[in-house]
Motif scaffolding. Structure first.
Motif, PDB file in Angstrom:
ATOM      1  N   ASP A 141       1.937  -1.507   1.816  1.00 49.86           N
ATOM      2  CA  ASP A 141       1.548  -0.420   2.714  1.00 49.86           C
ATOM      3  C   ASP A 141       2.511   0.759   2.619  1.00 49.86           C
ATOM      4  O   ASP A 141       2.093   1.921   2.584  1.00 49.86           O
ATOM      5  N   LEU A 142       3.798   0.468   2.568  1.00 48.57           N
ATOM      6  CA  LEU A 142       4.782   1.552   2.477  1.00 48.57           C
ATOM      7  C   LEU A 142       4.648   2.283   1.136  1.00 48.57           C
ATOM      8  O   LEU A 142       4.799   3.517   1.079  1.00 48.57           O
ATOM      9  N   ASN A 143       4.321   1.568   0.074  1.00 50.96           N
ATOM     10  CA  ASN A 143       4.080   2.217  -1.208  1.00 50.96           C
ATOM     11  C   ASN A 143       2.857   3.122  -1.138  1.00 50.96           C
ATOM     12  O   ASN A 143       2.850   4.215  -1.724  1.00 50.96           O
ATOM     13  N   TRP A 144       1.846   2.693  -0.410  1.00 46.90           N
ATOM     14  CA  TRP A 144       0.645   3.516  -0.254  1.00 46.90           C
ATOM     15  C   TRP A 144       0.971   4.811   0.489  1.00 46.90           C
ATOM     16  O   TRP A 144       0.540   5.898   0.077  1.00 46.90           O
ATOM     17  N   PHE A 145       1.741   4.705   1.567  1.00 48.67           N
ATOM     18  CA  PHE A 145       2.124   5.903   2.305  1.00 48.67           C
ATOM     19  C   PHE A 145       2.938   6.849   1.415  1.00 48.67           C
ATOM     20  O   PHE A 145       2.773   8.072   1.473  1.00 48.67           O
ATOM     21  N   LYS A 146       3.799   6.273   0.600  1.00 48.28           N
ATOM     22  CA  LYS A 146       4.613   7.091  -0.309  1.00 48.28           C
ATOM     23  C   LYS A 146       3.727   7.830  -1.304  1.00 48.28           C
ATOM     24  O   LYS A 146       3.947   9.016  -1.601  1.00 48.28           O
ATOM     25  N   GLU A 147       2.690   7.148  -1.795  1.00 52.01           N
ATOM     26  CA  GLU A 147       1.755   7.778  -2.721  1.00 52.01           C
ATOM     27  C   GLU A 147       0.977   8.915  -2.061  1.00 52.01           C
ATOM     28  O   GLU A 147       0.543   9.860  -2.741  1.00 52.01           O
ATOM     29  N   GLN A 148       0.830   8.838  -0.743  1.00 49.40           N
ATOM     30  CA  GLN A 148       0.143   9.912  -0.009  1.00 49.40           C
ATOM     31  C   GLN A 148       1.065  11.089   0.280  1.00 49.40           C
ATOM     32  O   GLN A 148       0.641  12.072   0.895  1.00 49.40           O
ATOM     33  N   GLY A 149       2.316  10.990  -0.145  1.00 47.47           N
ATOM     34  CA  GLY A 149       3.253  12.089   0.034  1.00 47.47           C
ATOM     35  C   GLY A 149       4.171  11.970   1.231  1.00 47.47           C
ATOM     36  O   GLY A 149       4.929  12.908   1.516  1.00 47.47           O
ATOM     37  N   HIS A 150       4.138  10.841   1.916  1.00 45.67           N
ATOM     38  CA  HIS A 150       4.991  10.657   3.085  1.00 45.67           C
ATOM     39  C   HIS A 150       6.375  10.158   2.672  1.00 45.67           C
ATOM     40  O   HIS A 150       6.511   9.404   1.704  1.00 45.67           O
ATOM     41  N   VAL A 151       7.374  10.595   3.399  1.00 49.05           N
ATOM     42  CA  VAL A 151       8.740  10.128   3.179  1.00 49.05           C
ATOM     43  C   VAL A 151       8.957   8.855   3.983  1.00 49.05           C
ATOM     44  O   VAL A 151       8.695   8.826   5.193  1.00 49.05           O
ATOM     45  N   ILE A 152       9.402   7.804   3.334  1.00 46.50           N
ATOM     46  CA  ILE A 152       9.635   6.520   4.004  1.00 46.50           C
ATOM     47  C   ILE A 152      11.023   6.559   4.648  1.00 46.50           C
ATOM     48  O   ILE A 152      12.021   6.743   3.948  1.00 46.50           O
TER      49      ILE A 152
END
Length: 227
Positions: free
Chosen positions: A104-115
């Motif tokens: 899930d965190l990888n998906w958010f990162k792919e959407q341009g979000h900073v983890i």
């Protein structure tokens, strides 16, 4: 902002398959810590804003997911290390969440979000439960039970609500399991009961007494959703 959260809320469909034994005692204590609007078994008065009225944000949700992953990673590490032999019983139960959270965190990162980096709620809980596991297996197993089982019940409800508000209904991997979830839970209940058969009454009571701390730590992580 003061909110109330269903940190261990348990829909009836996830609690019909009772096994008797000590797990029923654990569940009973946990349900009493719910507010009356969360469960008909709850004994606490509702305080603050009920969780259905929360206004989550992507940033807050990411903080929650990151801190949750840290806690689940810590639980996995404790079970693998197995300072007490009974911990090995709870490896590879199918309830593990760290791998799903990584996706899930990888998906958010792919959407341009900073983890973000983990915050104090997750850090504090991870340190606490790791130290506890070295000296008090009964108390540790209380945290294992409440963390995993709460996520399959109230955690799923909250995840669905958050997804509808800020993710266009996308279901994250955090809320998916391989196989029949009810059977996975039943298998773990039976293991918990077998382990607890070797405990004294005082050891069982020590496990039950840890429930409120488990709710406190998990509630602080959950509140990051609206941070």
């Amino acid at each position: 902002m003061v909110v109330t959260a269903a940190t261990g809320a348990a829909p009836e469909r996830f609690n019909k398959r009772q096994t008797g034994g000590f797990v029923d005692e654990m569940r009973s204590v946990a349900m009493k810590l719910h507010s009356k609007d969360q469960s008909k078994e709850g004994e606490k008065e509702t305080q603050g804003k009920p969780w259905p009225k929360w206004e989550p944000t992507i940033d807050g949700y990411l903080k929650f997911l990151v801190d949750s992953k840290l806690v689940y990673d810590t639980l996995d590490k404790i079970l693998v290390k197995a300072d007490f032999p009974e911990y090995a019983e709870f490896r590879n139960t199918g309830l593990e969440r760290a791998g799903n959270l990584e996706k899930d965190l990888n998906w958010f990162k792919e959407q341009g979000h900073v983890i973000p980096e983990p915050l104090s709620p997750g850090l504090d809980y991870s340190v606490y439960v790791e130290e506890l596991s070295k000296n008090d297996p009964q108390a540790f197993i209380c945290h294992f039970y409440n963390t995993y089982f709460a996520h399959t019940a109230g955690g799923r409800m909250i995840g669905k609500k958050v997804a509808a508000k800020i993710l266009n209904g996308k279901e994250l991997e955090f809320y998916k399991w391989d196989g029949d979830l009810s059977q996975l839970l039943q298998n773990v209940r039976e293991k918990l009961n077998r382990v607890a058969e070797n405990w004294t009454r005082d050891e069982k009571n020590r496990c039950l007494q840890e429930t409120e701390k488990s709710f406190k730590f998990n509630g602080e992580i959950l509140h990051l959703i609206v941070a």
